[in-house]
Design a protein around this motif. Sequence first.
Motif, PDB file in Angstrom:
ATOM      1  N   GLN A 120     -11.518  -9.016  -5.261  1.00 19.65           N
ATOM      2  CA  GLN A 120     -12.774  -8.993  -4.507  1.00 19.65           C
ATOM      3  C   GLN A 120     -12.803  -7.819  -3.537  1.00 19.65           C
ATOM      4  O   GLN A 120     -13.823  -7.142  -3.384  1.00 19.65           O
ATOM      5  CB  GLN A 120     -12.962 -10.310  -3.762  1.00 19.65           C
ATOM      6  CG  GLN A 120     -14.291 -10.403  -3.018  1.00 19.65           C
ATOM      7  CD  GLN A 120     -14.484 -11.760  -2.355  1.00 19.65           C
ATOM      8  OE1 GLN A 120     -13.586 -12.597  -2.335  1.00 19.65           O
ATOM      9  NE2 GLN A 120     -15.658 -11.978  -1.806  1.00 19.65           N
ATOM     10  N   ARG A 121     -11.682  -7.558  -2.873  1.00 25.07           N
ATOM     11  CA  ARG A 121     -11.608  -6.427  -1.953  1.00 25.07           C
ATOM     12  C   ARG A 121     -11.797  -5.105  -2.694  1.00 25.07           C
ATOM     13  O   ARG A 121     -12.419  -4.176  -2.185  1.00 25.07           O
ATOM     14  CB  ARG A 121     -10.266  -6.430  -1.218  1.00 25.07           C
ATOM     15  CG  ARG A 121     -10.080  -7.572  -0.235  1.00 25.07           C
ATOM     16  CD  ARG A 121      -8.730  -7.490   0.455  1.00 25.07           C
ATOM     17  NE  ARG A 121      -8.658  -6.299   1.303  1.00 25.07           N
ATOM     18  CZ  ARG A 121      -7.536  -5.870   1.886  1.00 25.07           C
ATOM     19  NH1 ARG A 121      -6.384  -6.518   1.673  1.00 25.07           N
ATOM     20  NH2 ARG A 121      -7.548  -4.790   2.643  1.00 25.07           N
ATOM     21  N   GLN A 122     -11.259  -5.040  -3.912  1.00 23.78           N
ATOM     22  CA  GLN A 122     -11.435  -3.815  -4.700  1.00 23.78           C
ATOM     23  C   GLN A 122     -12.888  -3.617  -5.087  1.00 23.78           C
ATOM     24  O   GLN A 122     -13.415  -2.510  -5.007  1.00 23.78           O
ATOM     25  CB  GLN A 122     -10.538  -3.877  -5.933  1.00 23.78           C
ATOM     26  CG  GLN A 122     -10.473  -2.557  -6.682  1.00 23.78           C
ATOM     27  CD  GLN A 122     -11.104  -2.647  -8.058  1.00 23.78           C
ATOM     28  OE1 GLN A 122     -11.659  -3.676  -8.435  1.00 23.78           O
ATOM     29  NE2 GLN A 122     -11.040  -1.563  -8.808  1.00 23.78           N
ATOM     30  N   ARG A 123     -13.553  -4.690  -5.500  1.00 23.60           N
ATOM     31  CA  ARG A 123     -14.956  -4.583  -5.873  1.00 23.60           C
ATOM     32  C   ARG A 123     -15.824  -4.198  -4.678  1.00 23.60           C
ATOM     33  O   ARG A 123     -16.851  -3.516  -4.838  1.00 23.60           O
ATOM     34  CB  ARG A 123     -15.441  -5.914  -6.472  1.00 23.60           C
ATOM     35  CG  ARG A 123     -14.888  -6.203  -7.860  1.00 23.60           C
ATOM     36  CD  ARG A 123     -15.612  -7.364  -8.506  1.00 23.60           C
ATOM     37  NE  ARG A 123     -15.376  -8.619  -7.797  1.00 23.60           N
ATOM     38  CZ  ARG A 123     -14.392  -9.466  -8.083  1.00 23.60           C
ATOM     39  NH1 ARG A 123     -13.540  -9.205  -9.072  1.00 23.60           N
ATOM     40  NH2 ARG A 123     -14.264 -10.591  -7.396  1.00 23.60           N
ATOM     41  N   ALA A 124     -15.399  -4.612  -3.481  1.00 26.28           N
ATOM     42  CA  ALA A 124     -16.144  -4.284  -2.267  1.00 26.28           C
ATOM     43  C   ALA A 124     -15.831  -2.890  -1.750  1.00 26.28           C
ATOM     44  O   ALA A 124     -16.418  -2.451  -0.751  1.00 26.28           O
ATOM     45  CB  ALA A 124     -15.849  -5.324  -1.186  1.00 26.28           C
ATOM     46  N   GLY A 125     -14.899  -2.200  -2.406  1.00 27.30           N
ATOM     47  CA  GLY A 125     -14.551  -0.853  -1.985  1.00 27.30           C
ATOM     48  C   GLY A 125     -13.598  -0.801  -0.800  1.00 27.30           C
ATOM     49  O   GLY A 125     -13.418   0.251  -0.194  1.00 27.30           O
ATOM     50  N   GLU A 126     -12.964  -1.929  -0.482  1.00 24.92           N
ATOM     51  CA  GLU A 126     -12.062  -1.981   0.667  1.00 24.92           C
ATOM     52  C   GLU A 126     -10.666  -1.476   0.338  1.00 24.92           C
ATOM     53  O   GLU A 126      -9.947  -1.006   1.226  1.00 24.92           O
ATOM     54  CB  GLU A 126     -11.968  -3.414   1.191  1.00 24.92           C
ATOM     55  CG  GLU A 126     -13.285  -3.993   1.687  1.00 24.92           C
ATOM     56  CD  GLU A 126     -13.151  -5.454   2.071  1.00 24.92           C
ATOM     57  OE1 GLU A 126     -12.012  -5.973   2.050  1.00 24.92           O
ATOM     58  OE2 GLU A 126     -14.177  -6.080   2.404  1.00 24.92           O
ATOM     59  N   VAL A 127     -10.245  -1.601  -0.919  1.00 27.77           N
ATOM     60  CA  VAL A 127      -8.911  -1.179  -1.334  1.00 27.77           C
ATOM     61  C   VAL A 127      -9.009  -0.427  -2.650  1.00 27.77           C
ATOM     62  O   VAL A 127      -9.973  -0.587  -3.413  1.00 27.77           O
ATOM     63  CB  VAL A 127      -7.941  -2.375  -1.489  1.00 27.77           C
ATOM     64  CG1 VAL A 127      -7.750  -3.104  -0.176  1.00 27.77           C
ATOM     65  CG2 VAL A 127      -8.426  -3.323  -2.572  1.00 27.77           C
ATOM     66  N   ASP A 128      -7.988   0.367  -2.919  1.00 23.12           N
ATOM     67  CA  ASP A 128      -7.900   1.107  -4.179  1.00 23.12           C
ATOM     68  C   ASP A 128      -6.843   0.452  -5.051  1.00 23.12           C
ATOM     69  O   ASP A 128      -5.725   0.181  -4.581  1.00 23.12           O
ATOM     70  CB  ASP A 128      -7.536   2.566  -3.888  1.00 23.12           C
ATOM     71  CG  ASP A 128      -7.527   3.412  -5.152  1.00 23.12           C
ATOM     72  OD1 ASP A 128      -8.230   3.053  -6.116  1.00 23.12           O
ATOM     73  OD2 ASP A 128      -6.819   4.438  -5.168  1.00 23.12           O
TER      74      ASP A 128
ATOM     75  N   THR B 202      -1.528 -12.036  -0.883  1.00 23.73           N
ATOM     76  CA  THR B 202      -2.934 -12.252  -1.206  1.00 23.73           C
ATOM     77  C   THR B 202      -3.055 -13.014  -2.504  1.00 23.73           C
ATOM     78  O   THR B 202      -2.181 -12.907  -3.377  1.00 23.73           O
ATOM     79  CB  THR B 202      -3.658 -10.889  -1.319  1.00 23.73           C
ATOM     80  OG1 THR B 202      -5.019 -11.101  -1.719  1.00 23.73           O
ATOM     81  CG2 THR B 202      -2.997  -9.991  -2.347  1.00 23.73           C
TER      82      THR B 202
ATOM     83  N   GLN C 198      -8.622 -12.638  -4.236  1.00 25.94           N
ATOM     84  CA  GLN C 198      -8.976 -11.948  -2.998  1.00 25.94           C
ATOM     85  C   GLN C 198      -8.794 -10.438  -3.128  1.00 25.94           C
ATOM     86  O   GLN C 198      -9.633  -9.663  -2.669  1.00 25.94           O
ATOM     87  CB  GLN C 198      -8.127 -12.486  -1.840  1.00 25.94           C
ATOM     88  CG  GLN C 198      -8.495 -13.887  -1.395  1.00 25.94           C
ATOM     89  CD  GLN C 198      -7.492 -14.471  -0.419  1.00 25.94           C
ATOM     90  OE1 GLN C 198      -6.341 -14.033  -0.334  1.00 25.94           O
ATOM     91  NE2 GLN C 198      -7.925 -15.480   0.327  1.00 25.94           N
TER      92      GLN C 198
ATOM     93  N   LYS D 265       0.839  -1.190   0.000  1.00 24.35           N
ATOM     94  CA  LYS D 265       0.000   0.000   0.000  1.00 24.35           C
ATOM     95  C   LYS D 265       0.876   1.242   0.000  1.00 24.35           C
ATOM     96  O   LYS D 265       1.727   1.421   0.865  1.00 24.35           O
ATOM     97  CB  LYS D 265      -0.916   0.026   1.222  1.00 24.35           C
ATOM     98  CG  LYS D 265      -1.911   1.183   1.199  1.00 24.35           C
ATOM     99  CD  LYS D 265      -2.867   1.122   2.380  1.00 24.35           C
ATOM    100  CE  LYS D 265      -3.884   2.247   2.313  1.00 24.35           C
ATOM    101  NZ  LYS D 265      -4.834   2.201   3.459  1.00 24.35           N
TER     102      LYS D 265
END
Length: 252
Positions: free
Chosen positions: A182-190, A175, A179, A27
């Motif tokens: 999926q986190r990007q689609r959920a708005g958890e990561v950019d 990761t 995974q 990150k």
Amino acid sequence: MSVALQDAATVVLLRDGSQGLEVLMAKRSASTRFSAGAFVFPGGAVDPGDSIAPDVCVGLESDQCDARFGEAGAARFYLTAARELYEEVGIWLFDGPPPGDPQLRRKLHAGALSLARVLDDCGQRLDAQVLHYFSFWTTPPMMPRRYRTRFFVGQMPHGQTPKVDAVELTELCWTTPQQMLQRQRAGEVDLIFPTVKELQRLSQYASVEQALSALREIDEVPEIRTRHRLENGRRVLILMPGEPGYEDLPAW
């Protein structure tokens, strides 16, 4: 005003995990000038000192390398990739143990010490076969910073543990590609667009061996220049070369 393009290299570092193929992602600090806060593959800009690559890389014929990359002095991209991987996440790809200086990463990053001097002192070289060139992305116009980035893939060396530099990067994670997507689609990561596309490519492989076997077979690596359809000054669609509508948009 046009923004100058800067050469860069990045490393997609792989390992086999309990759930299949895993990739190391980092990150970026919120204070960085490019992709602030986004998860990326370790990498950075080419330094003038990386031109020593022909002297410190083995398993690399300069003429063949230049022909494959389409420009002179292309061996520098291998050295940039290895140097940035060490500076940012502490992984040493050269043919011996990392030097014992605990401040080495900081000194290299700050320009207080050259990689050429370090390698000369320890007598180590980079086996270019540990890195495989497989993708080439160029940042579109109208971006505040623009890069011509060469993507390499490699396997996590045994006996080493990645450690964030806490300057340009704030955290690391292993990761699966699925995974992270999926986190990007959920708005958890950019994630920036090239990272998304390369994770999608990696998601088709079940192991490091399978991924490396496939990516090693890539002989020609075309430059990827996305085109963007704009409405009311906002980017609404990013098209890859070969996709429907790509040729209808302005070239750059």
